[in-house]
Design a protein around this motif. Structure first.
Motif, PDB file in Angstrom:
ATOM      1  N   HIS A 127      13.025   5.694   5.687  1.00  0.00           N
ATOM      2  CA  HIS A 127      11.626   5.342   5.455  1.00  0.00           C
ATOM      3  C   HIS A 127      10.734   6.571   5.627  1.00  0.00           C
ATOM      4  O   HIS A 127      11.114   7.545   6.282  1.00  0.00           O
ATOM      5  N   LEU A 128       9.559   6.502   5.021  1.00  0.00           N
ATOM      6  CA  LEU A 128       8.556   7.554   5.097  1.00  0.00           C
ATOM      7  C   LEU A 128       7.255   6.941   5.590  1.00  0.00           C
ATOM      8  O   LEU A 128       6.934   5.800   5.265  1.00  0.00           O
ATOM      9  N   GLU A 129       6.503   7.718   6.355  1.00  0.00           N
ATOM     10  CA  GLU A 129       5.184   7.279   6.778  1.00  0.00           C
ATOM     11  C   GLU A 129       4.142   8.200   6.162  1.00  0.00           C
ATOM     12  O   GLU A 129       4.208   9.419   6.308  1.00  0.00           O
ATOM     13  N   PHE A 130       3.184   7.585   5.439  1.00  0.00           N
ATOM     14  CA  PHE A 130       2.201   8.318   4.668  1.00  0.00           C
ATOM     15  C   PHE A 130       0.873   8.410   5.415  1.00  0.00           C
ATOM     16  O   PHE A 130       0.578   7.609   6.307  1.00  0.00           O
ATOM     17  N   VAL A 131       0.086   9.388   4.993  1.00  0.00           N
ATOM     18  CA  VAL A 131      -1.307   9.459   5.419  1.00  0.00           C
ATOM     19  C   VAL A 131      -2.081   8.455   4.570  1.00  0.00           C
ATOM     20  O   VAL A 131      -2.246   8.632   3.368  1.00  0.00           O
ATOM     21  N   GLY A 132      -2.531   7.373   5.179  1.00  0.00           N
ATOM     22  CA  GLY A 132      -3.229   6.348   4.413  1.00  0.00           C
ATOM     23  C   GLY A 132      -2.267   5.516   3.591  1.00  0.00           C
ATOM     24  O   GLY A 132      -1.045   5.553   3.757  1.00  0.00           O
ATOM     25  N   GLU A 133      -2.807   4.783   2.667  1.00  0.00           N
ATOM     26  CA  GLU A 133      -2.016   3.866   1.849  1.00  0.00           C
ATOM     27  C   GLU A 133      -1.274   4.624   0.752  1.00  0.00           C
ATOM     28  O   GLU A 133      -1.884   5.340  -0.044  1.00  0.00           O
ATOM     29  N   PRO A 134       0.040   4.492   0.671  1.00  0.00           N
ATOM     30  CA  PRO A 134       0.786   5.191  -0.385  1.00  0.00           C
ATOM     31  C   PRO A 134       0.486   4.582  -1.751  1.00  0.00           C
ATOM     32  O   PRO A 134       0.169   3.395  -1.865  1.00  0.00           O
ATOM     33  N   LYS A 135       0.628   5.392  -2.782  1.00  0.00           N
ATOM     34  CA  LYS A 135       0.314   4.949  -4.144  1.00  0.00           C
ATOM     35  C   LYS A 135       1.565   4.482  -4.874  1.00  0.00           C
ATOM     36  O   LYS A 135       1.796   4.826  -6.042  1.00  0.00           O
ATOM     37  N   VAL A 136       2.384   3.707  -4.182  1.00  0.00           N
ATOM     38  CA  VAL A 136       3.616   3.185  -4.770  1.00  0.00           C
ATOM     39  C   VAL A 136       3.803   1.748  -4.314  1.00  0.00           C
ATOM     40  O   VAL A 136       3.185   1.292  -3.347  1.00  0.00           O
ATOM     41  N   LYS A 137       4.705   1.046  -5.004  1.00  0.00           N
ATOM     42  CA  LYS A 137       5.068  -0.330  -4.648  1.00  0.00           C
ATOM     43  C   LYS A 137       6.573  -0.474  -4.728  1.00  0.00           C
ATOM     44  O   LYS A 137       7.285   0.424  -5.233  1.00  0.00           O
ATOM     45  N   ALA A 138       7.083  -1.593  -4.260  1.00  0.00           N
ATOM     46  CA  ALA A 138       8.523  -1.844  -4.310  1.00  0.00           C
ATOM     47  C   ALA A 138       9.028  -1.745  -5.747  1.00  0.00           C
ATOM     48  O   ALA A 138       8.414  -2.275  -6.672  1.00  0.00           O
ATOM     49  N   GLY A 139      10.138  -1.062  -5.925  1.00  0.00           N
ATOM     50  CA  GLY A 139      10.726  -0.874  -7.250  1.00  0.00           C
ATOM     51  C   GLY A 139      10.367   0.435  -7.903  1.00  0.00           C
ATOM     52  O   GLY A 139      11.022   0.847  -8.871  1.00  0.00           O
ATOM     53  N   ASP A 140       9.320   1.104  -7.412  1.00  0.00           N
ATOM     54  CA  ASP A 140       8.912   2.385  -7.997  1.00  0.00           C
ATOM     55  C   ASP A 140       9.919   3.476  -7.637  1.00  0.00           C
ATOM     56  O   ASP A 140      10.713   3.350  -6.695  1.00  0.00           O
ATOM     57  N   PHE A 141       9.846   4.571  -8.385  1.00  0.00           N
ATOM     58  CA  PHE A 141      10.696   5.732  -8.151  1.00  0.00           C
ATOM     59  C   PHE A 141       9.837   6.915  -7.730  1.00  0.00           C
ATOM     60  O   PHE A 141       8.749   7.119  -8.260  1.00  0.00           O
TER      61      PHE A 141
END
Length: 522
Positions: A182-196
């Motif tokens: 897993h990765l922890e981002f600064v703020g909300e990441p711009k991806v969703k489940a299924g993205d690459f």
């Protein structure tokens, strides 16, 4: 020893088996007693569905017969437009482009620069088999390079490709440990489940970790001046706030303070080529880099930016280059072979993550053997058999590559010593950490005292030397007349005798509680 040993492997083999390559694979756990492999890279995620799923049969997909679009087998007319029309129809909602028995003509006109293009998910090209009564796809003329000054710009005759567009996915808030999922981002990441996503970096700050204490040659300009480079492709499993969970773990330590980039990318999904015989018209004696014809004029298949895609039961004859996966995730070669006149290359992975090559053969003596290169990571080459040529690691920082129960030649070129292991000297070394040869059987070109880190300091004018790899691990190696310089390897165990488990790949899958796909049990 370097304080960072992300890929340095420590193998202790306490029990040795002389089992052959054809030994049963169903008792890996029992045979593995006494073997400690915890320090090895985890190769278990390689292949379709992160190494756990069966290759799909395309059930439920609409069938598009090429004959319905004007293709006629065994006549003298080009079938290119008809086949492309069938592909275009299949692209709308996915489908199987079906070929009957016989020969179909792909390129009957000299000077063409474009092959068949597939740019949608769930498109499968399926023939009637790669044997004598099956489907033949034949090129009378080679394709020409898109840029005449660049031999390597020649396209493949069949190319699957997704858009190259990338978008920023965000930045890391915390360091990432090797093996973390897993990765922890600064703020909300711009991806969703299924993205690459790709996790990428270039810079000299990577050198210490990837070189594991090794020094470089002055002429290796890319790593010395620009620094090493890393690309990993991942699929997002879930997003919870600023936390992104991945389907498979990262393969090296990542510091959030270093200049890493995380980009959202596009990949074609569930595309395949199967059950056919691709035939080129390359009959000259091959000369490396002589011209575009020799290097790539008759290139079969390119999977570019794909996920969970495959090439299975496909034979290639008289080609410059057979097939490759580039910038792809979980690509699979299965039961493919190269035969006829030997050309530039057989099968390869370029800038790809967790790829699998299983039960493939080179009967043509291609200049470059099975290949993992250009930042590829987590590649598995399983039970490959080839004549004369050895492995090919084409530089530009591949990592974590497993040659598992392979039977082929060695490491440093052809029978008269000409290097054929790949890569411009600027892009060396050939391989970073994590190269593992497990129950490898060398059949030709014995090399006593082979040095995986010969910097040619006594020959400063020489551009190329032997294949270079950072601390490779060699277990259960058979190769009469070959030996290795101790200081150039990470570990050597069970010299001259194969070990149990017979397959490291299958053993790791079992240790991780993964199902072994049926196609790997044959």
């Amino acid at each position: 020893m370097s304080k960072i040993v992300c890929f340095l492997v420590w193998v202790s083999v306490l029990s040795v088996s002389c089992s052959s390559h054809s030994g049963a694979q169903n008792d890996q756990g029992d045979k593995a007693r006494g073997i400690h492999v915890d320090g090895l890279p985890d190769f278990s995620y390689a292949g379709y569905d992160f190494g756990q799923g069966e290759l799909p049969e395309g059930n439920g997909l609409q069938v598009f017969r090429v004959e319905d679009f004007g293709a006629i087998a065994n006549d003298a007319n080009s079938d290119f437009k008809a086949i492309q029309s069938a592909i275009d129809a299949a692209e709308a909602n996915g489908g199987i482009v079906l070929f009957g028995p016989g020969r179909y003509l792909l390129n009957e006109q000299k000077g063409n620069q474009q092959g068949l293009i597939i740019e949608a998910d769930n498109v499968i090209l399926r023939g009637a088999g790669d044997g004598p009564e099956g489907t033949e796809l034949f090129m009378s003329w080679q394709l020409e390079p898109a840029d005449p000054s660049k031999m390597y710009s020649t396209p493949a005759m069949i190319q699957f490709r997704a858009s190259s567009k990338k978008q920023d996915a965000g930045s890391l808030a915390k360091d990432v440990a090797r093996g973390q999922d897993h990765l922890e981002f600064v703020g909300e990441p711009k991806v969703k489940a299924g993205d690459f996503i790709t996790i990428s970096a270039v810079g000299t700050f990577l050198n210490e970790q990837l070189l594991e204490g090794k020094k470089t040659r002055p002429i290796w300009s890319r790593i010395n001046e620009r620094g090493a480079a890393v690309d990993e492709i991942h699929q997002v499993k879930a997003v919870d706030g600023n936390r992104v969970v991945l389907h498979a773990p990262v393969t090296l330590a990542i510091s959030a303070s270093d200049p890493w980039e995380i980009k959202k990318i596009q990949l074609l999904q569930k595309c395949g080529v199967e059950q056919l015989h691709f035939i080129g018209n390359f009959h000259e004696g091959f000369e490396h880099h002589k011209n575009a014809l020799h290097d790539s004029g008759f290139t079969g298949i390119a999977m570019v930016r794909t996920f969970n895609s495959w090439i299975r039961h496909v034979s290639f004859s008289d080609v410059s280059a057979a097939a490759s996966f580039s910038s792809s995730l979980c690509g699979t070669f299965l039961h493919c072979k190269v035969k006829g006149n030997g050309g530039h290359s057989s099968f390869g992975f370029h800038a790809s993550t967790r790829s699998l090559m299983a039960y493939c053969e080179d009967q043509a003596n291609a200049w470059h053997g099975p290949n993992a290169s250009h930042r590829s990571v987590g590649s598995v080459i399983y039970k490959f058999e080839g004549i004369n040529r050895g492995i090919d690691l084409h530089g530009d920082f591949p990592r974590n590559t497993l040659f598992d129960q392979c039977v082929m030649a060695g490491f440093d070129g052809d029978s008269v010593g000409r290097a054929s292991h790949g890569a411009s000297f600027r892009n060396l070394p050939n391989h970073m950490g994590g190269l593992v040869l497990w129950n490898f059987e060398q059949t030709a070109r014995p090399r006593p005292g082979f040095d995986f880190w010969d910097l040619y300091e006594d020959k400063p004018d020489e551009l190329y030397g032997p294949l270079t790899a950072v601390n490779p691990v060699i277990v259960g190696y058979k190769g009469e007349g070959t030996s290795f310089v101790k200081e150039s390897v990470g570990k050597v165990e069970s010299w001259g005798k194969h070990v149990a488990p017979a397959s490291l790949f299958l053993y790791q899958k079992q240790q991780n509680g993964m199902k072994i796909p049926t196609y790997l049990k044959n």
